[in-house]
Design a protein around this motif. Structure first.
Motif, PDB file in Angstrom:
ATOM      1  N   TYR A  24       0.843  -1.195   0.000  1.00  0.00           N
ATOM      2  CA  TYR A  24       0.000   0.000   0.000  1.00  0.00           C
ATOM      3  C   TYR A  24       0.878   1.245   0.000  1.00  0.00           C
ATOM      4  CZ  TYR A  24      -3.934  -3.005   1.338  1.00  0.00           C
ATOM      5  OH  TYR A  24      -4.893  -3.970   1.381  1.00  0.00           O
ATOM      6  N   LYS A  25       0.428   2.224  -0.753  1.00  0.00           N
ATOM      7  CA  LYS A  25       1.173   3.491  -0.826  1.00  0.00           C
ATOM      8  C   LYS A  25       0.706   4.375   0.325  1.00  0.00           C
ATOM      9  CE  LYS A  25       1.977   7.281  -4.084  1.00  0.00           C
ATOM     10  NZ  LYS A  25       1.586   8.319  -3.146  1.00  0.00           N
ATOM     11  N   ARG A  52       6.317 -12.824  10.418  1.00  0.00           N
ATOM     12  CA  ARG A  52       5.276 -11.796  10.250  1.00  0.00           C
ATOM     13  C   ARG A  52       4.030 -12.087  11.058  1.00  0.00           C
ATOM     14  NH1 ARG A  52       6.357 -11.251   3.936  1.00  0.00           N
ATOM     15  NH2 ARG A  52       5.848 -13.465   4.091  1.00  0.00           N
ATOM     16  N   GLU A  53       3.667 -13.366  11.119  1.00  0.00           N
ATOM     17  CA  GLU A  53       2.398 -13.704  11.771  1.00  0.00           C
ATOM     18  C   GLU A  53       2.485 -13.627  13.296  1.00  0.00           C
ATOM     19  OE1 GLU A  53       4.299 -15.734  10.047  1.00  0.00           O
ATOM     20  OE2 GLU A  53       4.470 -17.719  11.001  1.00  0.00           O
ATOM     21  N   ARG A  66      -1.548   5.693  10.681  1.00  0.00           N
ATOM     22  CA  ARG A  66      -1.878   4.915   9.487  1.00  0.00           C
ATOM     23  C   ARG A  66      -0.866   3.789   9.249  1.00  0.00           C
ATOM     24  NH1 ARG A  66      -5.999   5.916   5.579  1.00  0.00           N
ATOM     25  NH2 ARG A  66      -7.226   7.669   6.355  1.00  0.00           N
ATOM     26  N   PRO A  68       0.089   0.839  10.458  1.00  0.00           N
ATOM     27  CA  PRO A  68      -0.096  -0.613  10.363  1.00  0.00           C
ATOM     28  C   PRO A  68      -0.360  -1.100   8.938  1.00  0.00           C
ATOM     29  CG  PRO A  68      -1.246   0.214  12.282  1.00  0.00           C
ATOM     30  CD  PRO A  68      -0.758   1.418  11.523  1.00  0.00           C
ATOM     31  N   ALA A  69      -1.153  -0.341   8.191  1.00  0.00           N
ATOM     32  CA  ALA A  69      -1.511  -0.765   6.825  1.00  0.00           C
ATOM     33  C   ALA A  69      -0.290  -0.873   5.921  1.00  0.00           C
ATOM     34  CB  ALA A  69      -2.518   0.208   6.226  1.00  0.00           C
ATOM     35  N   SER A  72       3.390  -5.607   6.780  1.00  0.00           N
ATOM     36  CA  SER A  72       2.790  -6.888   6.378  1.00  0.00           C
ATOM     37  C   SER A  72       2.567  -7.799   7.581  1.00  0.00           C
ATOM     38  CB  SER A  72       3.690  -7.576   5.356  1.00  0.00           C
ATOM     39  OG  SER A  72       4.948  -7.857   5.957  1.00  0.00           O
ATOM     40  N   ILE A  73       2.656  -7.227   8.783  1.00  0.00           N
ATOM     41  CA  ILE A  73       2.385  -8.017   9.995  1.00  0.00           C
ATOM     42  C   ILE A  73       0.920  -7.792  10.392  1.00  0.00           C
ATOM     43  CG2 ILE A  73       4.792  -7.951  10.742  1.00  0.00           C
ATOM     44  CD1 ILE A  73       4.052  -5.728  12.721  1.00  0.00           C
ATOM     45  N   TYR A  74       0.458  -8.442  11.449  1.00  0.00           N
ATOM     46  CA  TYR A  74      -0.895  -8.177  11.943  1.00  0.00           C
ATOM     47  C   TYR A  74      -0.958  -6.741  12.467  1.00  0.00           C
ATOM     48  CZ  TYR A  74      -2.605 -12.964  11.501  1.00  0.00           C
ATOM     49  OH  TYR A  74      -3.043 -14.157  10.992  1.00  0.00           O
ATOM     50  N   GLY A  75      -2.118  -6.128  12.331  1.00  0.00           N
ATOM     51  CA  GLY A  75      -2.230  -4.750  12.797  1.00  0.00           C
ATOM     52  C   GLY A  75      -3.643  -4.395  13.210  1.00  0.00           C
ATOM     53  N   PHE A  76      -3.730  -3.328  13.963  1.00  0.00           N
ATOM     54  CA  PHE A  76      -5.050  -2.817  14.353  1.00  0.00           C
ATOM     55  C   PHE A  76      -4.987  -1.305  14.328  1.00  0.00           C
ATOM     56  CE2 PHE A  76      -8.874  -4.825  16.494  1.00  0.00           C
ATOM     57  CZ  PHE A  76      -9.718  -3.762  16.242  1.00  0.00           C
ATOM     58  N   HIS A  77      -5.831  -0.714  13.484  1.00  0.00           N
ATOM     59  CA  HIS A  77      -5.942   0.745  13.390  1.00  0.00           C
ATOM     60  C   HIS A  77      -7.216   1.103  14.146  1.00  0.00           C
ATOM     61  CE1 HIS A  77      -6.670   4.424  10.566  1.00  0.00           C
ATOM     62  NE2 HIS A  77      -5.946   4.775  11.598  1.00  0.00           N
ATOM     63  N   GLY A  78      -7.063   1.453  15.417  1.00  0.00           N
ATOM     64  CA  GLY A  78      -8.223   1.593  16.297  1.00  0.00           C
ATOM     65  C   GLY A  78      -8.781   2.990  16.332  1.00  0.00           C
ATOM     66  N   VAL A  79      -9.303   3.380  17.484  1.00  0.00           N
ATOM     67  CA  VAL A  79      -9.856   4.725  17.620  1.00  0.00           C
ATOM     68  C   VAL A  79      -8.803   5.646  18.240  1.00  0.00           C
ATOM     69  CG1 VAL A  79     -12.299   4.107  17.658  1.00  0.00           C
ATOM     70  CG2 VAL A  79     -10.997   4.088  19.792  1.00  0.00           C
TER      71      VAL A  79
ATOM     72  N   LEU B 269     -16.004   0.609  17.208  1.00  0.00           N
ATOM     73  CA  LEU B 269     -14.768   0.014  16.677  1.00  0.00           C
ATOM     74  C   LEU B 269     -14.879  -1.502  16.611  1.00  0.00           C
ATOM     75  CD1 LEU B 269     -11.800   0.278  15.760  1.00  0.00           C
ATOM     76  CD2 LEU B 269     -11.151   0.123  18.177  1.00  0.00           C
ATOM     77  N   GLU B 401      -2.180 -12.383   7.888  1.00  0.00           N
ATOM     78  CA  GLU B 401      -1.849 -11.047   8.400  1.00  0.00           C
ATOM     79  C   GLU B 401      -2.765  -9.999   7.772  1.00  0.00           C
ATOM     80  OE1 GLU B 401       0.270 -13.078   6.868  1.00  0.00           O
ATOM     81  OE2 GLU B 401       1.782 -13.682   8.333  1.00  0.00           O
ATOM     82  N   TYR B 402      -3.430  -9.239   8.613  1.00  0.00           N
ATOM     83  CA  TYR B 402      -4.334  -8.193   8.121  1.00  0.00           C
ATOM     84  C   TYR B 402      -4.348  -7.071   9.142  1.00  0.00           C
ATOM     85  CZ  TYR B 402      -7.935  -9.318  11.600  1.00  0.00           C
ATOM     86  OH  TYR B 402      -8.625  -9.501  12.775  1.00  0.00           O
ATOM     87  N   ALA B 404      -6.928  -4.828  11.193  1.00  0.00           N
ATOM     88  CA  ALA B 404      -8.309  -4.554  11.598  1.00  0.00           C
ATOM     89  C   ALA B 404      -8.476  -3.045  11.622  1.00  0.00           C
ATOM     90  CB  ALA B 404      -8.568  -5.138  12.987  1.00  0.00           C
TER      91      ALA B 404
END
Lengths: 283, 552
Positions: A24-25, A52-53, A66, A68-69, A72-79, B269, B401-402, B404
């Motif tokens: 992703y750019k 990565r996992e 921004r 995490p996106a 390539s690892i797990y991520g969470f873009h929360g509040v 969320l 891997e994603y 959320a």
């Protein structure tokens, strides 16, 4: 907790920094310091050799959140402001994972300030990277907690904030963080090294990265000339670390404090079933 | 309070059913407190209408609960001899007033306490044997040492002997059956339901009247390899459990109205990122700080409509102490299966009620969280599926891997502000809730008559009692107690209400939140009547019965 089979260390292919980047750019402005912090994070992951996992990066809201996106690892873009709470829950529920939290100075020190204090106190084994540009970028240039009180660049505070800037390192120290460091986005290798050390150090590791905002704080281009390697070695001594932080102008780079507190560890023994627990209610 | 619990315990051991509720003043420690017990040889579902036996230790404290104590000519009021004459509100009720020379009785028993004398008197009055109290005294007071134990036993005995003077009108038939019976509070039952549902991570901030859930869960989770974290606030609590659940561990928090208000953003969320969580709301009097120690059913609106955006989520409600176990287990199951937040509404009355119940059976539920397998390729976390449910990759799963996200996103989880992505995800999130078969648990429906009592939560107890009384008089009102409040079960409700010409809606809310909710989502019978009272006054079966038979 969910039992996760121990990872076989042999036969795991070594991943390069680029393998930890997604395709992703980023939405960041050209020249933003956060690009380089992203590189530092992926380099650190490569050095650490974490699959990565088995790694996760948790963020709140803001330009830097921004990030995490772009990995390539797990991520969470929360509040907004709650990255540390979310990361704490993840790490306590899944102590086998390598958990990073990342975000900006507004997210971490203003709306998330309370969680910052308590994450330091709680000392869960997390590494928190704050990309500090002393401004709210995503909402187009308002003063943040680390903005100098006389900065008049925002329409919201045309006469300056008149408010004392937040001192992230000193606050982290007072609140109980176990590893406290400062890096500079213009030195990606140095930041990568700090992240590696922070992850390896037990407990809560806090890394402030001066990450310049080219759009709303163009004068930060001068940071390159202002930063310098700290003349001191890291210390486990609270009083000494505090003195150095308070005397510092905010541009010394390196590890300021290496605490010796053990990380928060939840008990993991399982000695009963639910059916056994229920027996307490029998007459 | 101790004597009340001991009386309930003794009655349970004699084979009686019973409940105990408590009412407290605002003091941090000490101050006035009232224990309300209802004992019966058959099942007890509410606090009833009238107090048969009142033991007043002093009139000033008793007066503070006057609104909660309904007396009549059949009531027997006992007080300590040195308390002075009963106040007017007691004498005007026509109750029979008697005094006990407690001070004199205790002069021979060093260390004996008035509450133990009261326990003895009341135990005898309801027909318990003195021997059935001994094990309860020993268990409750063991840690105070042998002298205190002996003094308590002697004080109970003195009360027992003195009570013969007050007649035998209130004695109950105790059959001695105790097999399979539990002594459990509503808040403990919530904790147990969570464990049965598989919850192994809890983060929460103390708040009245939900704290007992946490106090029960902390040590019991530890036995199961789980963990409870005391968070710095409710914002942290809910975000922590979102983190725990993202990590694959079923997670829950418990709070009350003010805490729920703080959690609303992160509920969104959980919903948008499709990370399952369960939030228990033990309702208390509101708004704002309200009445923390007393019950009300007024968080219905915030639970149903509090979230910003189009935000389909699940709201369930417990309707008895035993049901707290079942509804919580079911709620965890729904959250996990549908990957969404579930708000469980219970309240102070049920939460702090202690009841003697038959062991609540464990629900056998098929489903649970759909997990992406290891080695998954081209993984799309938010894939648009027919059911709306997309397999969730748990960290540790290679290929899964994603990120959320609370931002609207593409099926792959990439942030998107495009209308088509928004619509696809809105549809998907709605579809998974609408398409699920909630089965018979959506409501308790009892009876066939053409008059229906429609209610929810802790009003179900009194409503059930009203139905029993009506049956005894040859009426057969239907009882519909909604357990699933959201998503609304329009078709099921239509069937449940078939043939009903008049509905009586019962709720504990000043603004009729439940009535407005029913109006919004369901077709109601031609004639609709609302019986609503704000907290903290209890909903009395007698008043509801009046409304039912008089139709006004």
């Amino acid at each position: 907790m969910t039992a996760i089979a121990a990872r076989a260390t042999e036969g795991v292919p070594h991943l390069e920094a680029r393998d930890y980047k997604s395709d992703y750019k980023p939405i960041w402005c050209p020249g933003c310091g956060d690009y380089s912090v992203l590189t530092s994070i992926t380099r650190a992951l490569s050095v650490l050799g974490v699959p990565r996992e088995e790694a996760a990066i948790i963020s709140g809201i803001g330009c830097s959140s921004r990030i995490p996106a772009y990995t390539s690892i797990y991520g969470f873009h929360g509040v907004h402001g709650r990255a540390l709470a979310l990361a704490t829950g993840l790490k306590i529920a899944r102590p086998d994972l390598t958990v990073l939290a990342a975000g900006g100075d507004g997210d971490g020190f203003s709306i998330g300030g309370n969680h910052f204090l308590h994450a330091c106190r709680r000392n869960v084994d997390l590494t928190y990277i704050v990309m500090d540009n002393q401004v709210y970028g995503m909402t187009k240039g308002q003063a943040s907690p680390t903005t100098a009180s006389e900065w008049e660049g925002s329409k919201l505070t045309p006469h300056g904030t008149g408010v004392s800037p937040f001192q992230p390192l000193a606050v982290a120290l007072a609140a109980g963080a176990n590893f406290i460091a400062r890096g500079f986005s213009g030195d990606p290798n140095g930041v990568a090294k700090l992240i590696v050390e922070g992850v390896r150090h037990p407990g809560f590791s806090f890394i402030q990265v001066l990450s310049r905002c080219v759009t709303y704080r163009p004068e930060q281009v001068d940071w390159r000339k202002m930063v310098r390697k700290s003349e001191h070695e890291p210390t486990p001594n609270l009083a000494r670390a505090a003195k150095r932080m308070m005397a510092d102008d905010g541009f010394s780079l390196g590890v300021f404090y290496l605490g010796e507190r053990p990380a928060y560890l939840p008990p993991t023994a399982t000695d009963k079933t639910v059916a056994e627990v229920e027996k307490q209610f029998e007459l | 309070m101790t004597a009340g619990q001991m009386l309930l315990d003794s009655a349970a051991r004699a084979g009686l059913h019973g409940i105990m509720t408590r009412s407290l003043g605002p003091q941090i420690r000490g101050g006035e407190a009232a224990a309300f017990l209802r004992l019966s040889s058959s099942d007890v579902s509410s606090g009833g209408d009238r107090v048969d036996l009142l033991f007043a230790f002093d009139w000033l404290s008793t007066e503070r609960f006057a609104a909660e104590i309904a007396l009549g000519p059949e009531s027997l009021v006992l007080s300590a001899g040195d308390a002075g004459s009963p106040p007017e509100w007691i004498t005007e009720s026509g109750a029979c007033c008697e005094t006990l020379p407690i001070k004199e009785m205790l002069s021979e028993i060093p260390g004996g306490r008035p509450n133990m004398v009261a326990l003895g008197v009341l135990a005898r009055l309801v027909g318990l044997e003195q021997g059935s109290l001994q094990p309860v005294i020993e268990r409750a007071l063991r840690r105070k040492g042998p002298e205190a134990l002996a003094a308590s036993a002697a004080a109970v005995g003195a009360g027992f002997d003195a009570s013969d003077a007050f007649g035998a009108a209130h004695r109950l038939d105790a059959n001695g059956k105790t097999a399979g019976r539990w002594n459990i509070s509503g808040n403990e039952a919530i904790g147990l339901g969570a464990l049965r549902g598989g919850v192994r991570f809890v983060a929460a901030y103390p708040i009245t009247p939900a704290t007992e859930i946490l106090e029960w869960l902390a040590p019991n989770l530890e036995h199961l390899g789980g963990e409870l974290v005391q968070a710095e606030d409710e914002l942290a609590s809910i975000n922590m459990i979102i983190g725990g659940s993202f990590g694959g561990v079923p997670s829950l928090t418990a709070t009350s109205g003010p805490g729920l208000a703080l959690m609303i953003e992160a509920l969104g969320l959980s919903l948008a990122s499709e990370t399952p969580i369960v939030v228990i709301d033990v309702q208390r009097g509101g708004p704002s700080t309200g009445i923390p120690t007393k019950s009300e059913q007024t968080d219905l609106n915030i639970a149903l409509y509090g979230l910003h955006g189009d935000a389909p989520h699940i709201v369930t409600a417990t309707n008895s102490v035993a049901d707290c176990v079942q509804t919580t287990q079911w709620s965890v199951h729904l959250a996990e299966t549908l990957q969404c937040p579930v708000i469980v509404l219970t309240d102070q009355l049920l939460g702090q009620m202690r009841a003697i119940v038959d062991r609540p059976p464990e629900l056998k539920l098929a489903g649970g969280r759909e997990i992406a397998p290891a080695g998954v390729s081209n993984y799309q976390r938010y894939a648009v599926t027919k059911s709306g449910i997309s397999p969730m990759a748990i960290p540790g799963t290679a290929g899964g891997e994603y990120v959320a996200d609370g931002l609207e996103h593409t099926p792959a989880g990439r942030p998107s502000s495009q209308a088509e992505d928004h619509l696809a995800q809105l549809d998907k999130r709605q579809r998974k809730l609408d398409g699920h078969d909630y089965g018979d648990l959506w409501a308790d429906v009892e009876g066939e008559g053409d008059i229906a009592i429609i209610t929810w939560g802790s009003c179900t107890g009194p409503a059930r009692e009203v139905r029993a009384r009506a049956l005894a008089q040859g009426l057969d009102p239907r009882l519909i107690s909604l357990r699933l409040l959201s998503p609304p079960q329009t078709e099921r409700f239509r069937k449940a209400i078939e043939g009903v010409r008049r509905a009586l809606i019962v709720e504990q809310s000043h603004s009729r939140q439940f009535y407005h909710y029913l109006r919004a989502f369901y077709d109601l019978p031609p004639e609709v009547q609302v019986f609503n009272r704000p907290g903290p006054l209890p909903i009395r079966p007698g008043q509801v019965f009046e409304a039912l038979v008089n139709g006004s």
